[in-house]
Enzyme design. Structure first.
Site, mmCIF file in Angstrom:
data_model
loop_
_atom_site.group_PDB
_atom_site.id
_atom_site.type_symbol
_atom_site.label_atom_id
_atom_site.label_comp_id
_atom_site.label_asym_id
_atom_site.label_seq_id
_atom_site.Cartn_x
_atom_site.Cartn_y
_atom_site.Cartn_z
ATOM 1 C CB SER A 142 5.166 7.840 19.292
ATOM 2 O OG SER A 142 3.999 7.865 18.325
ATOM 3 C CE1 TYR A 155 7.321 5.953 14.245
ATOM 4 C CE2 TYR A 155 5.091 5.987 15.450
ATOM 5 C CZ TYR A 155 6.410 6.610 14.900
ATOM 6 O OH TYR A 155 6.594 8.007 15.398
HETATM 7 P P1 NAD Z 1 11.963 13.385 10.543
HETATM 8 O O1 NAD Z 1 11.929 12.607 9.304
HETATM 9 O O2 NAD Z 1 11.901 14.974 10.397
HETATM 10 O O3 NAD Z 1 13.381 13.116 11.175
HETATM 11 C C1 NAD Z 1 13.999 12.103 11.342
HETATM 12 C C2 NAD Z 1 15.486 11.975 11.761
HETATM 13 O O4 NAD Z 1 16.108 10.867 11.868
HETATM 14 C C3 NAD Z 1 16.267 12.555 10.409
HETATM 15 O O5 NAD Z 1 17.364 13.582 11.094
HETATM 16 C C4 NAD Z 1 16.893 11.608 9.658
HETATM 17 O O6 NAD Z 1 17.986 11.751 8.908
HETATM 18 C C5 NAD Z 1 17.183 10.802 11.013
HETATM 19 N N1 NAD Z 1 17.476 9.535 10.684
HETATM 20 C C6 NAD Z 1 16.676 8.367 9.792
HETATM 21 N N2 NAD Z 1 17.195 7.290 9.663
HETATM 22 C C7 NAD Z 1 18.350 7.480 10.330
HETATM 23 C C8 NAD Z 1 19.574 6.207 10.390
HETATM 24 N N3 NAD Z 1 19.491 5.177 10.145
HETATM 25 N N4 NAD Z 1 20.624 6.881 11.109
HETATM 26 C C9 NAD Z 1 20.378 8.143 11.745
HETATM 27 N N5 NAD Z 1 19.680 9.150 11.463
HETATM 28 C C10 NAD Z 1 18.633 8.590 10.849
HETATM 29 O O7 NAD Z 1 11.046 12.818 11.686
HETATM 30 P P2 NAD Z 1 10.532 13.410 12.979
HETATM 31 O O8 NAD Z 1 9.056 13.506 12.836
HETATM 32 O O9 NAD Z 1 11.283 14.516 13.631
HETATM 33 O O10 NAD Z 1 10.644 12.099 13.875
HETATM 34 C C11 NAD Z 1 11.668 12.310 14.956
HETATM 35 C C12 NAD Z 1 11.185 11.071 16.076
HETATM 36 O O11 NAD Z 1 9.916 11.693 16.629
HETATM 37 C C13 NAD Z 1 10.927 9.676 15.507
HETATM 38 O O12 NAD Z 1 11.273 9.016 16.481
HETATM 39 C C14 NAD Z 1 9.542 9.632 15.441
HETATM 40 O O13 NAD Z 1 9.160 8.082 15.476
HETATM 41 C C15 NAD Z 1 9.196 10.538 16.491
HETATM 42 N N6 NAD Z 1 7.715 11.052 16.566
HETATM 43 C C16 NAD Z 1 7.376 11.794 15.598
HETATM 44 C C17 NAD Z 1 6.020 12.364 15.397
HETATM 45 C C18 NAD Z 1 5.350 13.228 14.328
HETATM 46 O O14 NAD Z 1 4.310 13.525 14.502
HETATM 47 N N7 NAD Z 1 6.348 13.827 13.519
HETATM 48 C C19 NAD Z 1 4.983 11.985 16.602
HETATM 49 C C20 NAD Z 1 5.518 11.045 17.220
HETATM 50 C C21 NAD Z 1 7.066 10.482 17.481
#
Ligand code: NAD
Length: 260
Positions: A142, A155
């Site tokens: 991130s 985080y």
């Molecule tokens: P999201 O909530 O849409 O998806 C998260 C996924 O992780 C889901 O499939 C959920 O079921 C799974 N998950 C959660 N806990 C779990 C567990 N204990 N075991 C297995 N699976 C689990 O979130 P997202 O925004 O798509 O985030 C995905 C990644 O991207 C994360 O690592 C997040 O930190 C990173 N990220 C997101 C953003 C953003 O703006 N959305 C920005 C930077 C980084």
């Protein structure tokens, strides 16, 4: 391009992970989905990617906060699909609170799912990648892997840790055909971010659309969200031979967030 390779994408039932799984499937890789959600919806995702791209697609319900389940998932993937050539450590959760009142169980959960799971999964796949002398490990960090924001201590600590792990694995594999890199997204409109928009709208008593605009304006100079498709495309590039000498990098997809 990736025909015959197998990719495991953690947390791929939603958001960025889903975009990455679809992009890797689109490039010809067999895919193992992982994450939580409604079983019928997950089966529809699995079957959809298999049908759209003519690749093998399986699903593991392994909980990324449980090291035994992580090792089991990757062992089963090797047995069922022959190898794990590509590992995308993407599963993640968020919790926001000031340090003094940050719940201890939320700290533990964020560190386990966002950081330790990447260590356990990497440990599980490296022996096979070394035997085949080919592998791609892509960690979804991130902008918060490089800078901080208030109320995100767990985080930010986890994502800084992910970049440290990425660099160490890249050095330990530097003389092999295995690469390890991180992608650093800015704001991407997924359920994880929607929760923060909802909380902001409620806290400030403003409409959701304004909360969304304010959230972007505060951090992301482009004023636009990055998309799961854009991150998926970068992940496919990192898996290509053109990216063989990109090692230990932290690549932003952040609308200019980190340029400030
Ligand atoms: P999201 O909530 O849409 O998806 C998260 C996924 O992780 C889901 O499939 C959920 O079921 C799974 N998950 C959660 N806990 C779990 C567990 N204990 N075991 C297995 N699976 C689990 O979130 P997202 O925004 O798509 O985030 C995905 C990644 O991207 C994360 O690592 C997040 O930190 C990173 N990220 C997101 C953003 C953003 O703006 N959305 C920005 C930077 C980084």
């Amino acid at each position: 391009m990736l025909r015959g390779k197998t990719a495991v994408v953690t947390g791929s039932t939603s958001g960025i992970g889903l975009g990455i799984a679809r992009a890797l499937g689109g490039a010809g890789a067999n895919v193992v989905f992982n994450g939580f959600g409604d079983p019928a919806e997950i089966e529809a995702l699995r079957a959809g990617v298999a049908k759209d791209f003519g690749v093998k697609v399986s699903y593991s319900a392994a909980d990324m906060s449980k090291p035994d389940q992580i090792h089991q998932m990757l062992k089963a993937a090797e047995e069922e699909l022959g190898a794990v050539d590509i590992l995308v450590n993407n599963a993640g959760i968020q919790h926001t609170a000031p340090v003094e009142s940050f719940p201890r169980d939320r700290w533990d959960a964020v560190i386990a799912i966002n950081l330790s799971s990447a260590f356990h999964a990497t440990q599980a796949v490296l022996p096979g990648m070394r035997r085949r002398n080919w592998g791609r490990i892509v960690n979804i960090a991130s902008t918060h892997g490089l800078i901080a924001s208030v109320e995100k201590s767990a985080y930010v600590a986890a994502k800084h840790g992910v970049l440290g792990l990425t660099k160490t694995v890249a050095l330990e594999t530097a003389r092999t055909g295995i690469t390890c890199n991180a992608i650093c997204p800015g704001w991407v409109l997924t359920p994880l971010v929607q929760k923060q928009i909802d909380a902001r709208a409620a806290r400030e008593a403003i409409p959701l659309e304004q909360a969304k605009r304010d959230l972007l304006a505060e951090k992301q100079p482009s004023g636009e969200f990055a998309t799961p498709e854009q991150i998926g495309a970068l992940c496919v590039f990192l898996c290509s031979e053109s990216a063989a000498q990109i090692r230990g990098a932290a690549l932003p997809v952040d609308g200019g967030w980190l340029a400030q």
